[in-house]
Design a protein around this motif. Structure first.
Motif, PDB file in Angstrom:
ATOM      1  N   ALA A  92     -24.409 -16.751 -75.082  1.00 43.39           N
ATOM      2  CA  ALA A  92     -25.612 -17.303 -73.900  1.00 43.39           C
ATOM      3  C   ALA A  92     -25.423 -18.564 -74.094  1.00 43.39           C
ATOM      4  O   ALA A  92     -25.074 -19.157 -75.258  1.00 43.39           O
ATOM      5  N   GLN A  93     -25.951 -19.542 -73.386  1.00 45.14           N
ATOM      6  CA  GLN A  93     -25.961 -20.993 -73.387  1.00 45.14           C
ATOM      7  C   GLN A  93     -27.534 -21.523 -72.878  1.00 45.14           C
ATOM      8  O   GLN A  93     -27.803 -20.880 -71.946  1.00 45.14           O
ATOM      9  N   PHE A  94     -27.852 -22.518 -73.248  1.00 41.86           N
ATOM     10  CA  PHE A  94     -29.115 -23.264 -73.113  1.00 41.86           C
ATOM     11  C   PHE A  94     -28.788 -24.327 -72.379  1.00 41.86           C
ATOM     12  O   PHE A  94     -28.030 -25.194 -72.873  1.00 41.86           O
ATOM     13  N   GLY A  95     -28.984 -24.385 -71.150  1.00 45.37           N
ATOM     14  CA  GLY A  95     -28.580 -25.391 -70.265  1.00 45.37           C
ATOM     15  C   GLY A  95     -28.991 -26.981 -70.715  1.00 45.37           C
ATOM     16  O   GLY A  95     -30.128 -26.988 -71.259  1.00 45.37           O
ATOM     17  N   ILE A  96     -28.142 -27.656 -70.401  1.00 46.82           N
ATOM     18  CA  ILE A  96     -28.507 -29.254 -70.781  1.00 46.82           C
ATOM     19  C   ILE A  96     -29.902 -29.679 -69.991  1.00 46.82           C
ATOM     20  O   ILE A  96     -30.617 -30.746 -70.707  1.00 46.82           O
ATOM     21  N   THR A  97     -30.153 -29.347 -68.886  1.00 45.89           N
ATOM     22  CA  THR A  97     -31.459 -29.869 -68.298  1.00 45.89           C
ATOM     23  C   THR A  97     -32.859 -29.205 -68.925  1.00 45.89           C
ATOM     24  O   THR A  97     -33.839 -29.554 -68.774  1.00 45.89           O
ATOM     25  N   ARG A  98     -32.456 -28.238 -69.619  1.00 46.23           N
ATOM     26  CA  ARG A  98     -33.481 -27.462 -70.344  1.00 46.23           C
ATOM     27  C   ARG A  98     -34.325 -26.445 -69.876  1.00 46.23           C
ATOM     28  O   ARG A  98     -35.208 -25.918 -69.948  1.00 46.23           O
ATOM     29  N   LYS A  99     -33.677 -26.220 -68.216  1.00 51.02           N
ATOM     30  CA  LYS A  99     -34.476 -25.735 -67.296  1.00 51.02           C
ATOM     31  C   LYS A  99     -34.027 -24.296 -67.097  1.00 51.02           C
ATOM     32  O   LYS A  99     -33.943 -23.561 -65.761  1.00 51.02           O
ATOM     33  N   ASP A 100     -32.543 -24.143 -67.643  1.00 49.26           N
ATOM     34  CA  ASP A 100     -31.819 -22.972 -67.176  1.00 49.26           C
ATOM     35  C   ASP A 100     -31.134 -22.595 -68.487  1.00 49.26           C
ATOM     36  O   ASP A 100     -30.722 -23.092 -69.444  1.00 49.26           O
ATOM     37  N   SER A 101     -30.697 -20.985 -68.320  1.00 43.91           N
ATOM     38  CA  SER A 101     -29.755 -20.501 -69.476  1.00 43.91           C
ATOM     39  C   SER A 101     -28.999 -19.367 -68.877  1.00 43.91           C
ATOM     40  O   SER A 101     -29.202 -18.796 -67.586  1.00 43.91           O
ATOM     41  N   PHE A 102     -27.817 -19.207 -69.445  1.00 45.26           N
ATOM     42  CA  PHE A 102     -26.861 -18.262 -68.839  1.00 45.26           C
ATOM     43  C   PHE A 102     -26.502 -17.280 -69.764  1.00 45.26           C
ATOM     44  O   PHE A 102     -26.369 -17.384 -71.146  1.00 45.26           O
TER      45      PHE A 102
END
Lengths: 112, 113
Positions: free
Chosen positions: B63-73
């Motif tokens: 899982a990844q925490f998106g750089i914008t802090r508005k998304d995750s995968f």
């Protein structure tokens, strides 16, 4: 550890009856949460407690719903009077401060 | 209130395939969590992310925490039958208290024989 224990697993009741759902959190967890899950709305936070004190009950749908936590090892969610639209799966979860919720297996409520 | 949008809603895949799903938010999150729910059970925590850009693995799950802090995968590699279930993203609730979680509507993963 037995995990979060909820009872009953299934409840079928007639409209207008009182329903009480029960939860025993994990020992040592100081947060307890009640969630409701439906197909339409997903998982909704109803209320949560910290150290037995209700912190946020803004998710409780209406006055027919009430929750108590008389001690660190027990909580109830009561619906009085129940209505068919209350049919859902109700989950209790407990946690320490790290958002590492542990959910119970849920109570499937059917109001006919 | 906060909304978490998960996509896709459903995935029909063959055993052995890789899976990717994501979650987007209307507001910034400082924590992202991924849960899995098996039929008749409560959700179980898979992975927790606490820092923008963070990439965390748990076995075949990443899982990844998106750089914008508005998304995750969330990615699942080499899917197996026990991966079937509903996958939820979650983040801290912005209601009156700071400790509840808001959940997305879930991604249903179905593995075709």
């Amino acid at each position: 550890d037995a995990g979060v224990i909820q009872s009953p697993r299934h409840e079928v009741t007639e409209m207008g009856q009182e329903v009480t759902l029960r939860c025993k959190p994990i020992s040592g967890h100081d947060y307890l949460f009640w969630y409701r899950q439906t197909m339409m709305r997903g998982l909704e936070l109803l209320i949560y407690f910290n150290n037995n004190v209700p912190i946020d009950d803004s998710g409780m749908p209406e006055d027919r719903f009430s929750a108590k936590m008389p001690n660190a090892s027990f909580s109830t969610l009561k619906i009085q009077p129940s209505e068919p639209r209350d049919s859902a799966v109700y989950f209790c979860a407990s946690s320490d401060r790290n958002y590492g919720y542990t959910f119970g297996s849920g109570t499937r409520l059917t109001v006919v | 209130g906060q909304q978490l949008n998960q996509s896709p809603q459903s995935m029909f895949i063959q055993e052995g395939e890789d899976v990717s799903m994501n979650c987007t938010s209307s507001s910034i999150f400082n924590t992202w969590l991924w849960y899995k729910q098996d039929p008749g059970e409560g959700p179980v925590l898979l992975i927790a992310l606490y820092k923008a850009g963070e990439l965390t693995s748990n076995g075949r799950l990443t899982a990844q925490f998106g750089i914008t802090r508005k998304d995750s995968f969330l990615n699942i590699s080499a899917s197996i039958p026990s991966d079937v279930g509903i996958y939820f993203c979650a983040g801290p609730y912005s209601g009156g208290g700071a400790d509840g979680l808001t959940f997305g509507k879930g991604t249903h993963l179905i593995i075709q024989p």
